[in-house]
Design a protein around this motif. Structure first.
Motif, PDB file in Angstrom:
ATOM      1  N   ALA A 138      -8.548  22.857   7.116  1.00  0.00           N
ATOM      2  CA  ALA A 138      -8.465  22.095   8.361  1.00  0.00           C
ATOM      3  C   ALA A 138      -8.116  20.623   8.186  1.00  0.00           C
ATOM      4  O   ALA A 138      -8.007  19.904   9.174  1.00  0.00           O
ATOM      5  N   ALA A 139      -7.927  20.171   6.954  1.00  0.00           N
ATOM      6  CA  ALA A 139      -7.582  18.754   6.770  1.00  0.00           C
ATOM      7  C   ALA A 139      -6.675  18.573   5.567  1.00  0.00           C
ATOM      8  O   ALA A 139      -6.766  19.305   4.580  1.00  0.00           O
ATOM      9  N   LEU A 140      -5.796  17.586   5.677  1.00  0.00           N
ATOM     10  CA  LEU A 140      -5.006  17.152   4.525  1.00  0.00           C
ATOM     11  C   LEU A 140      -5.611  15.825   4.077  1.00  0.00           C
ATOM     12  O   LEU A 140      -6.052  15.034   4.894  1.00  0.00           O
ATOM     13  N   GLY A 141      -5.630  15.607   2.781  1.00  0.00           N
ATOM     14  CA  GLY A 141      -6.352  14.442   2.269  1.00  0.00           C
ATOM     15  C   GLY A 141      -5.475  13.262   1.906  1.00  0.00           C
ATOM     16  O   GLY A 141      -5.630  12.716   0.822  1.00  0.00           O
ATOM     17  N   CYS A 142      -4.574  12.844   2.798  1.00  0.00           N
ATOM     18  CA  CYS A 142      -3.780  11.661   2.463  1.00  0.00           C
ATOM     19  C   CYS A 142      -4.687  10.451   2.278  1.00  0.00           C
ATOM     20  O   CYS A 142      -5.675  10.281   2.985  1.00  0.00           O
ATOM     21  N   VAL A 143      -4.311   9.618   1.320  1.00  0.00           N
ATOM     22  CA  VAL A 143      -5.034   8.368   1.064  1.00  0.00           C
ATOM     23  C   VAL A 143      -4.049   7.204   1.135  1.00  0.00           C
ATOM     24  O   VAL A 143      -2.830   7.401   1.179  1.00  0.00           O
TER      25      VAL A 143
ATOM     26  N   LEU B 225      -3.057   6.933   8.607  1.00  0.00           N
ATOM     27  CA  LEU B 225      -3.571   8.153   7.963  1.00  0.00           C
ATOM     28  C   LEU B 225      -3.836   9.224   9.009  1.00  0.00           C
ATOM     29  O   LEU B 225      -3.489  10.392   8.830  1.00  0.00           O
ATOM     30  N   ASN B 226      -4.453   8.829  10.110  1.00  0.00           N
ATOM     31  CA  ASN B 226      -4.744   9.805  11.156  1.00  0.00           C
ATOM     32  C   ASN B 226      -3.458  10.452  11.677  1.00  0.00           C
ATOM     33  O   ASN B 226      -3.394  11.664  11.878  1.00  0.00           O
ATOM     34  N   LEU B 227      -2.435   9.619  11.874  1.00  0.00           N
ATOM     35  CA  LEU B 227      -1.197  10.143  12.464  1.00  0.00           C
ATOM     36  C   LEU B 227      -0.407  11.006  11.484  1.00  0.00           C
ATOM     37  O   LEU B 227       0.334  11.896  11.900  1.00  0.00           O
TER      38      LEU B 227
ATOM     39  N   GLU C  32      -4.203   1.027   8.084  1.00  0.00           N
ATOM     40  CA  GLU C  32      -4.556   2.142   7.203  1.00  0.00           C
ATOM     41  C   GLU C  32      -5.057   3.365   7.978  1.00  0.00           C
ATOM     42  O   GLU C  32      -4.529   4.469   7.845  1.00  0.00           O
ATOM     43  N   THR C  33      -6.102   3.161   8.766  1.00  0.00           N
ATOM     44  CA  THR C  33      -6.756   4.315   9.386  1.00  0.00           C
ATOM     45  C   THR C  33      -5.854   5.024  10.401  1.00  0.00           C
ATOM     46  O   THR C  33      -5.702   6.246  10.339  1.00  0.00           O
TER      47      THR C  33
ATOM     48  N   ARG D 279      -9.764   9.085   9.901  1.00  0.00           N
ATOM     49  CA  ARG D 279      -8.502   9.213   9.170  1.00  0.00           C
ATOM     50  C   ARG D 279      -8.107  10.653   8.872  1.00  0.00           C
ATOM     51  O   ARG D 279      -6.937  10.929   8.635  1.00  0.00           O
ATOM     52  N   ARG D 280      -9.072  11.558   8.864  1.00  0.00           N
ATOM     53  CA  ARG D 280      -8.765  12.948   8.521  1.00  0.00           C
ATOM     54  C   ARG D 280      -8.828  13.903   9.709  1.00  0.00           C
ATOM     55  O   ARG D 280      -8.592  15.093   9.564  1.00  0.00           O
TER      56      ARG D 280
ATOM     57  N   LEU E   3      -0.059  18.386   7.959  1.00  0.00           N
ATOM     58  CA  LEU E   3      -0.791  19.628   7.699  1.00  0.00           C
ATOM     59  C   LEU E   3      -0.285  20.763   8.588  1.00  0.00           C
ATOM     60  O   LEU E   3       0.006  21.867   8.121  1.00  0.00           O
TER      61      LEU E   3
ATOM     62  N   ASN F 294      -1.876  12.682   8.606  1.00  0.00           N
ATOM     63  CA  ASN F 294      -2.625  13.788   8.001  1.00  0.00           C
ATOM     64  C   ASN F 294      -2.479  15.094   8.775  1.00  0.00           C
ATOM     65  O   ASN F 294      -2.039  16.107   8.229  1.00  0.00           O
ATOM     66  N   PHE F 295      -2.843  15.098  10.049  1.00  0.00           N
ATOM     67  CA  PHE F 295      -2.782  16.356  10.795  1.00  0.00           C
ATOM     68  C   PHE F 295      -1.338  16.784  11.039  1.00  0.00           C
ATOM     69  O   PHE F 295      -1.006  17.971  10.950  1.00  0.00           O
TER      70      PHE F 295
ATOM     71  N   PHE G 176       0.851  -1.192   0.000  1.00  0.00           N
ATOM     72  CA  PHE G 176       0.000   0.000   0.000  1.00  0.00           C
ATOM     73  C   PHE G 176       0.889   1.246   0.000  1.00  0.00           C
ATOM     74  O   PHE G 176       1.912   1.283   0.673  1.00  0.00           O
TER      75      PHE G 176
END
Lengths: 556, 556
Positions: free
Chosen positions: A399-404, A147-149, A143-144, B179-180, A155, A151-152, A49
């Motif tokens: 207020a958010a970054l959109g990492c996938v 991403l959480n760790l 994954e989740t 995630r965001r 940002l 993204n912010f 991934f």
């Protein structure tokens, strides 16, 4: 907090900073999928991934990658407790087989490999920040939280870096956002990542303790209003700085300076009656911190009360050998007020012969953001330090970054995710990523290649292609080639892996990275997009797969 | 996690949800002020602080108050450890006296009184949400963490409530933002407070476990792309729902339904070749969750692949007595796609005689926010459930609420904070707050009075004045009077205090509050501001103090 630790290469790694980061900090569907994979006998299929974002935040053309250390700590400590397993069992829709619970009890990340760009690096859309490889069910569970760790963290680091760029290198920047942040660790995270992005200090004591970030803070408006008048000050004596003498009545000394200043013609007679509760507060603060007297001067009237009261106390301190630090402005026209205050400080230095008085530090802290910093710089001001809160820590402008997190390969089969929106098509294959530098030392382009393609070589011409646009391509002869991925988690393989650097080193890396960027990529207005490309071979393969997967439409 | 607990009225109260919420989660200046208060012998002076906001978020005219429980848990457990005391000692600028450290070691909130509006109540600008009274130094230490705990909690609860209002009561709303979100507990907090604000479930497993919030989730695009074709499915048998028989080859059963559908004229021949990796994924998911089959249908092509593949699997399940749940759409034109999918479901119900097939649940989850929900409603759509992430949990439209914490009284002396901006002038005095209701059951106005003024009485005319605007006033004869403040923390006083309600009760309270609001106050477009007032006596006192404190200007 329970110590969560796992053994890796003989070294115990601490868990994530926030004890709430556990394997349950994930979307339920990661567990329902894990069960479906397990039921299909597919859970151990090896999957790759990529974690990446599609668009730089804040209308800019760069992003700073952060959050890696927390991801690795999560991965190193990834283990479900018995209580967590039984909670998952209760949470899955319908009943699941007992064997799955045994599987859950056993999973960890020992068979997961993590390659990543180093934390604090300037990064661009489409290039993976992390590449996770391992059993498909386990990597999906990651994954989740990953991403959480990321993204912010990325940002807010980027936001801090942008504030630093617009403020300029000579200013001090303090993060003051704790009270307005999105929850307790929104605040703690912001303190950490703003420091990485180039801030100098924080007001957040918990973050200071957790990360060793320098702390700043003096007093509030409430402190000022809690006093009535200097009459209430009972303990009025203050030792001189060198302990050689004691001033028995510091309050009277301050009053005498106030009177003197009232008659100073060059101050234009602006000093009339100052506010007495403010004066009492300043004197009390100075008696507590004679070496660190910094006063908030805007509770009543900056120029007619706050600054004169400050100057009187600072001059009295100076009599005793102490040097006041300066003032803080928290409202009003910061350009005007800072300039007026500076004039007064200079006049006092000159007229009263107090060396250095003109250099009093002026801190400003009133709902500042990139735009106001930029406007202040254009107007001219005398502020030395900026305290920035709300807009910085909540990333108010975006207020958010959109990492996938996209599957790019399973069982050695490359996978592509199509979309009607071309920018959402994923780049398949397990890849390597390089940054190519030109003769002026700036980076020219990032390029992704298949895992087994040869590495681009210094001095050799290489074709860099836009991944989706046929006509966009360029030859590059790199003067330097940097491989972007390093291995941060080899699991059981025993391979050497990168150590997680200290916070200070991540910060230094980030600052250096920004210094090395071509200025037009990082400027505020109309920045130039940085080029991200794929090798010719990868380009051809993407488009082969794309045609293979896309259904042929039928117009009706 | 270390158990943090304190004794109150014979009951041990748990600490805050996030173990990072400690007395150090505050601004450094709270400790420098504490030292200055202590040095001045002022630290135990009794102070009253109000926590309130000045402007409703999201361009609306209401806010939902949340975060109280966490504040009370912080206060109940407020005690510095020895290690924290020594960290503070090292962090204060200059050296501080040993006696102050002893003071720090001893402080707790046993002498603090907390009055608050109950959590989940609809609230308005200027009316205090919390009133904290106690030793000035201690209450100041609480300022920052309490603001942090209330600001985001109230903001995101309000955001959730606004999403609920625009979606309508008949839809299910799921929070999918983990995630965001802004960090791990930005996510966990959002899950909790969106539930209070009227959401039905979350995807966040950790939040489900911590708070008992219902969990939702099925599978992702990666799950779909991880399969190649139904040929790879080895275990193909499925027991019937009542265990009476076993279908030995479920894959073949699904294929036979796909063929049948291809010949169904009323479907207009839209079913051609569907994507085989998607079909394999759906079959595998159905084999794992035959009672809870919900498929993500937009990985390739919703109408030509996703929906037919779903229907074939759902029909095969139906043969075995199972009832599929429905589909999820995560991209594209949700109004169009949901309507088309619904038509197909109805056609199948009718043509193939499968009762209930038309009522398949359609879930949508693609970057939704208030505006898109509103637009969908206006266009017409067939979505039953919305999964909302980024815009909801990060409060993208306005990422911060600006609650402030102002000193209103010290040593029984009322204090006012002036500002050139009238909206920033604080309302002095220890106050009581009431909500007055009219004959239609709606609340008419909130009114603040001095602590010792008589309570407004039902049926008696009372003058309600705008706190700052002389001409704005109105007589009200309330049909019902509600006192807004309740005591949540009496410290040592032994007085009865309000119990903290269960999360479900807070949610019910919030939903009921919104139902009771006059519709024009809560509508999206041009809502009517709700009136907030002070008593005539408090009005006079505010303006007396104001004149007293404000310096008389001098035009030059």
């Amino acid at each position: 907090m329970e110590a969560k630790a796992s053994q890796n290469a003989g070294r115990v790694m601490d868990g994530p900073i926030n004890p709430m980061v556990t394997p349950l900090l994930t979307d339920l569907y990661q567990f329902t999928m894990a069960y479906a994979y397990w039921k299909a006998g597919k859970h151990n299929e090896r999957a790759v991934f990529d974690l990446y974002f599609r668009k730089n935040p804040f209308g800019g053309e760069f992003t700073v990658f952060a959050g890696l250390e927390e991801c690795i700590k999560l991965i190193a400590n990834f283990k479900l407790t018995e209580e967590e397993v039984s909670f998952i069992y209760k949470s899955l829709p319908g009943s699941c087989e007992e064997g799955f619970l045994n599987y859950l009890r056993e999973i960890d990340c020992s068979d997961v490999e993590v390659y990543a760009i180093s934390e604090g690096t300037v990064v661009f859309p489409k290039v993976p920040l992390l590449r996770l490889e391992g059993p498909v069910a386990v990597v999906q569970l990651l994954e989740t939280p990953v991403l959480n760790l990321v993204n912010f963290a990325s940002l807010v680091t980027t936001n801090a870096a942008r504030h630093r760029l617009v403020a300029g290198q000579s200013k001090m920047l303090f993060e003051f956002g704790l009270r307005r942040a999105q929850g307790p660790d929104g605040a703690i995270g912001a303190s950490k990542y703003c420091y990485i992005g180039g801030f100098d200090a924080t007001s957040n004591v918990a973050a200071g303790r957790l990360f060793g970030i320098p702390l700043r803070g003096t007093h509030s408006h409430a402190f000022v209003s809690s006093f009535m008048s200097p009459d209430e000050i009972l303990e009025r004596s203050l030792c001189s700085s060198d302990d050689s003498s004691t001033c028995e009545d510091f309050v009277t000394l301050v009053h005498s300076w106030l009177s003197k200043m009232q008659w100073l013609k060059s101050l234009g007679g602006i000093f009339g009656e100052t506010n007495q509760s403010e004066l009492a507060a300043f004197i009390s603060y100075a008696l507590a911190f004679p070496n660190n007297f910094l006063a908030l001067v805007d509770t009543y009237d900056v120029i007619r009360s706050g600054v004169p009261n400050f100057c009187a106390v600072a001059l009295a301190l100076s009599d005793l050998g102490y040097r006041a630090v300066g003032i803080r402005l928290d409202s009003g026209d910061l350009a005007y007020l800072s300039s007026e205050a500076r004039k007064i400080f200079h006049t006092i230095e000159k007229e009263l012969g107090v060396p250095g008085f003109g250099k009093m530090i002026i801190t400003a802290s009133n709902d500042l953001n990139e735009e106001t910093l930029d406007a202040l710089r254009k107007q001219g001001h005398e502020v030395d330090c900026f305290g920035i809160g709300t807009y910085l820590v909540t990333c108010y402008a975006q207020a958010a970054l959109g990492c996938v997190f996209k599957l790019v390969e399973i069982n050695n089969q490359p996978r592509i995710k199509l979309s009607e929106d071309v920018s959402k098509v994923s780049i398949p294959c397990k890849k390597r990523c390089y940054r190519l530098y030109g003769k002026e030392g700036y980076s020219l382009v990032d390029i992704m290649t298949g895992e087994n393609e040869p590495c681009p070589k210094v001095g050799e011409r290489i074709l860099c292609r836009h991944p989706f646009s046929e006509s966009k391509r360029a030859y590059v002869v790199p003067k330097r080639v940097e491989e972007l991925f390093k291995c941060y988690w080899p699991g059981k393989s025993g391979k050497l892996r990168e150590e997680l650097p200290a916070l200070k080193d991540i910060r230094d890396h980030c600052i250096k990275q920004l210094e090395q960027m071509r200025p037009d990529h990082i400027r505020r207005l109309n920045p130039t997009p940085y080029k991200v490309s794929v090798s010719a071979k990868l380009y051809d393969f993407i488009h082969f797969l794309w045609l293979n997967e896309a259904p042929v439409g039928e117009l009706q």
